[in-house]
Design an enzyme around this catalytic site. Structure first.
Site, PDB file in Angstrom:
ATOM      1  N   HIS A  15      -2.634   6.938   3.537  1.00  0.00           N
ATOM      2  CA  HIS A  15      -3.184   5.687   2.939  1.00  0.00           C
ATOM      3  C   HIS A  15      -4.586   5.238   4.040  1.00  0.00           C
ATOM      4  CE1 HIS A  15      -4.186   1.856   2.174  1.00  0.00           C
ATOM      5  NE2 HIS A  15      -3.492   0.993   3.118  1.00  0.00           N
ATOM      6  N   ASN A  55     -10.387   0.302   1.598  1.00  0.00           N
ATOM      7  CA  ASN A  55      -9.033   0.267   1.371  1.00  0.00           C
ATOM      8  C   ASN A  55      -8.689  -0.118  -0.057  1.00  0.00           C
ATOM      9  OD1 ASN A  55      -6.157  -0.184   1.371  1.00  0.00           O
ATOM     10  ND2 ASN A  55      -6.089  -1.332   3.300  1.00  0.00           N
ATOM     11  N   CYS A  61       0.622  -1.130   0.027  1.00  0.00           N
ATOM     12  CA  CYS A  61       0.064  -0.074   0.125  1.00  0.00           C
ATOM     13  C   CYS A  61       0.977   1.256   0.063  1.00  0.00           C
ATOM     14  CB  CYS A  61      -0.889  -0.055   1.144  1.00  0.00           C
ATOM     15  SG  CYS A  61      -1.814  -1.322   1.472  1.00  0.00           S
TER      16      CYS A  61
HETATM   17  O1  UT7 Z   1      -3.709  -1.483   3.712  1.00  0.00           O
HETATM   18  C1  UT7 Z   1      -3.260  -2.704   4.522  1.00  0.00           C
HETATM   19  C2  UT7 Z   1      -3.195  -2.417   5.728  1.00  0.00           C
HETATM   20  N1  UT7 Z   1      -4.313  -3.129   6.531  1.00  0.00           N
HETATM   21  C3  UT7 Z   1      -4.537  -2.546   7.715  1.00  0.00           C
HETATM   22  O2  UT7 Z   1      -4.793  -1.570   7.883  1.00  0.00           O
HETATM   23  C4  UT7 Z   1      -5.739  -3.446   8.740  1.00  0.00           C
HETATM   24  C5  UT7 Z   1      -5.380  -3.010  10.090  1.00  0.00           C
HETATM   25  N2  UT7 Z   1      -6.035  -3.841  10.984  1.00  0.00           N
HETATM   26  C6  UT7 Z   1      -7.287  -3.448  11.155  1.00  0.00           C
HETATM   27  O3  UT7 Z   1      -7.658  -2.460  10.660  1.00  0.00           O
HETATM   28  C7  UT7 Z   1      -8.250  -4.174  12.141  1.00  0.00           C
HETATM   29  O4  UT7 Z   1      -7.308  -4.901  13.036  1.00  0.00           O
HETATM   30  C8  UT7 Z   1      -9.309  -4.795  11.650  1.00  0.00           C
HETATM   31  C9  UT7 Z   1     -10.476  -3.843  11.264  1.00  0.00           C
HETATM   32  C10 UT7 Z   1      -8.606  -5.780  10.667  1.00  0.00           C
HETATM   33  C11 UT7 Z   1      -9.955  -5.549  12.814  1.00  0.00           C
HETATM   34  O5  UT7 Z   1     -10.467  -4.880  13.809  1.00  0.00           O
HETATM   35  P1  UT7 Z   1     -10.407  -5.080  15.517  1.00  0.00           P
HETATM   36  O6  UT7 Z   1     -10.989  -4.096  16.234  1.00  0.00           O
HETATM   37  O7  UT7 Z   1      -8.936  -5.427  15.563  1.00  0.00           O
HETATM   38  O8  UT7 Z   1     -11.128  -6.708  15.358  1.00  0.00           O
HETATM   39  P2  UT7 Z   1     -10.664  -8.053  15.979  1.00  0.00           P
HETATM   40  O9  UT7 Z   1      -9.755  -8.761  14.794  1.00  0.00           O
HETATM   41  O10 UT7 Z   1     -10.142  -8.014  17.342  1.00  0.00           O
HETATM   42  O11 UT7 Z   1     -12.178  -8.625  15.834  1.00  0.00           O
HETATM   43  C12 UT7 Z   1     -13.253  -8.606  16.937  1.00  0.00           C
HETATM   44  C13 UT7 Z   1     -14.183  -9.134  16.736  1.00  0.00           C
HETATM   45  C14 UT7 Z   1     -13.886 -10.788  16.598  1.00  0.00           C
HETATM   46  O12 UT7 Z   1     -14.868 -11.633  17.070  1.00  0.00           O
HETATM   47  P3  UT7 Z   1     -14.694 -12.458  18.746  1.00  0.00           P
HETATM   48  O13 UT7 Z   1     -13.632 -13.322  17.977  1.00  0.00           O
HETATM   49  O14 UT7 Z   1     -14.391 -11.527  19.422  1.00  0.00           O
HETATM   50  O15 UT7 Z   1     -15.916 -13.028  18.825  1.00  0.00           O
HETATM   51  C15 UT7 Z   1     -13.941 -11.037  15.006  1.00  0.00           C
HETATM   52  O16 UT7 Z   1     -14.317 -12.361  14.553  1.00  0.00           O
HETATM   53  O17 UT7 Z   1     -15.079  -8.999  15.506  1.00  0.00           O
HETATM   54  C16 UT7 Z   1     -15.150 -10.102  14.600  1.00  0.00           C
HETATM   55  N3  UT7 Z   1     -15.153  -9.674  13.247  1.00  0.00           N
HETATM   56  C17 UT7 Z   1     -16.008  -9.270  12.617  1.00  0.00           C
HETATM   57  N4  UT7 Z   1     -17.459  -9.253  13.102  1.00  0.00           N
HETATM   58  C18 UT7 Z   1     -18.499  -8.636  12.289  1.00  0.00           C
HETATM   59  C19 UT7 Z   1     -14.203  -9.511  12.403  1.00  0.00           C
HETATM   60  N5  UT7 Z   1     -14.453  -9.056  11.193  1.00  0.00           N
HETATM   61  C20 UT7 Z   1     -15.762  -8.890  11.199  1.00  0.00           C
HETATM   62  C21 UT7 Z   1     -16.708  -8.515  10.483  1.00  0.00           C
HETATM   63  N6  UT7 Z   1     -18.072  -8.370  10.610  1.00  0.00           N
HETATM   64  N7  UT7 Z   1     -16.471  -8.134   9.186  1.00  0.00           N
END
Ligand code: UT7
Length: 327
Positions: A254, A284, A113
């Site tokens: 970004h 993104n 990116c």
């Molecule tokens: O350009 C490339 C660079 N990439 C990025 O910048 C991404 C960087 N990372 C992020 O933006 C964040 O880490 C994410 C958006 C990917 C994830 O956010 P988070 O607040 O860290 O969520 P998490 O991974 O801690 O997940 C929290 C919960 C989980 O459920 P449980 O295990 O706590 O029950 C996930 O399964 O949210 C759940 N979850 C969702 N729920 C509904 C994950 N994705 C989704 C979804 N819809 N799409």
């Protein structure tokens, strides 16, 4: 001699998919996606199009706005995580041929990116060498083609789009690419990858699944990295150029996750009003996200020649980089 962004153009696929539409086919919701990322929709390119096709559409707009003919281009630099072919030929060469850029060299640049920021610095130095006058830098991404649509953790985050700039030499000193920081931390390479299909882990008949070849991301690792490097890039670029935040018209980051930028802004004690965001609409789009943001600012009439902008990027590699430019 000075190098500057002479003109800009973009291509956004027509098909717009809202979070609510996604929630009809996967276990997710508008509420979760908005509250965790700031994303409201993404645009998805038609299956009949390739990365080169969307790159060409963006390039044509940039060339026309700049009054530059394709034959006047000396080089085409294309940044993408979704090349038309694995390894070769470079997608840039397909763009070169179809645009009719008969005097240009062409190559792909892989920096995740951060590709657009890397590309700006490469273009500037080609121009500074004195052998070139006009370079097309085009960032084109079709991430929805490599997303794993069975993984809600990643699929909801990405969209398609292309942004192109013509970077040219200039005799005046109003606009320019003043300073760039380009860095990498390959120890995090595992955190954003396509696991199978390259030489390290080749495709194996009967064993490799589609998911193995799709985009994989350790979201939390990338999140922590992104907050840290965004903070570093903004403070280093301002410090070493003796700038205060009042000297900067916009920070154009970004566009991956609004929360990453809020966390960086908080650490730096900066208002979010300085950050230009359009990820709510496009999600993104990897290396295309900075030129898409620049183009939105340009089309809103928010950019005057000479305005100072601070760009920041981070992504697969892991790479990161930032720039101070005068529009
Ligand atoms: O350009 C490339 C660079 N990439 C990025 O910048 C991404 C960087 N990372 C992020 O933006 C964040 O880490 C994410 C958006 C990917 C994830 O956010 P988070 O607040 O860290 O969520 P998490 O991974 O801690 O997940 C929290 C919960 C989980 O459920 P449980 O295990 O706590 O029950 C996930 O399964 O949210 C759940 N979850 C969702 N729920 C509904 C994950 N994705 C989704 C979804 N819809 N799409």
């Amino acid at each position: 001699m000075n190098a500057y962004i002479k003109s800009i153009g973009t291509y956004i696929p027509e098909r717009r998919v809202t979070n609510d539409e996604l929630a009809k086919t996967m276990d997710t919701s508008d509420e979760w996606i908005r509250s965790h990322t700031g994303i409201g929709s993404r645009h998805i390119a038609d299956k009949s199009m390739n990365t080169a096709d969307i790159a060409i559409k963006a390039a044509e707009v940039a060339l026309e706005r700049g009054g530059v003919k394709a034959e006047e281009l000396d080089m085409i630099i294309l940044t993408t995580a979704t090349p038309d072919y694995v390894g070769f030929p470079a997608t840039a060469c397909i763009v070169q041929d179809k645009l009719g850029a008969s005097n240009a060299g062409a190559f792909d640049l892989t920096a995740g990116c951060t590709g657009f920021v890397y590309g700006l610095e490469v273009a500037k130095n080609f121009l500074k060498s004195g052998h070139m006058k006009n370079i097309l830098l085009v960032s084109a991404e079709m991430l929805t083609q490599i997303a794993n649509w069975e993984d809600r953790n990643t699929a909801v985050l990405f969209g398609d789009g292309a942004g192109a700039v013509v970077v040219s030499t200039s005799d005046d000193d109003i606009s320019g690419i003043d300073d760039t920081i380009l860095k990498a931390d390959g120890s995090g390479s595992y955190a954003l990858e396509r696991k199978v299909g390259g030489v390290a882990h080749p495709y194996e008949e009967g064993k490799t699944t589609w998911a193995d070849t799709a985009l994989y991301m350790d979201g939390q690792a990338v999140y922590k990295f992104a907050v840290k490097v965004n903070t570093q890039l903004i403070s280093s670029l301002m410090e070493r150029n003796n700038l205060t935040i009042d000297d900067i018209k916009w920070i154009v980051p970004h566009q991956a996750n609004e929360r990453i930028l809020q966390a960086a802004a908080k650490r730096l004690k900066l208002s979010m009003d300085k950050f230009f965001l359009n990820l709510e609409e496009y999600a993104n789009t990897s290396s295309a996200s900075i030129p898409l943001a620049l183009n939105d600012l340009y089309e809103k009439g928010e950019l005057k020649r000479g305005d100072k902008l601070l760009l920041t990027g981070f992504g697969a590699g892991l790479t990161y980089g930032g720039a101070i430019i005068r529009w």
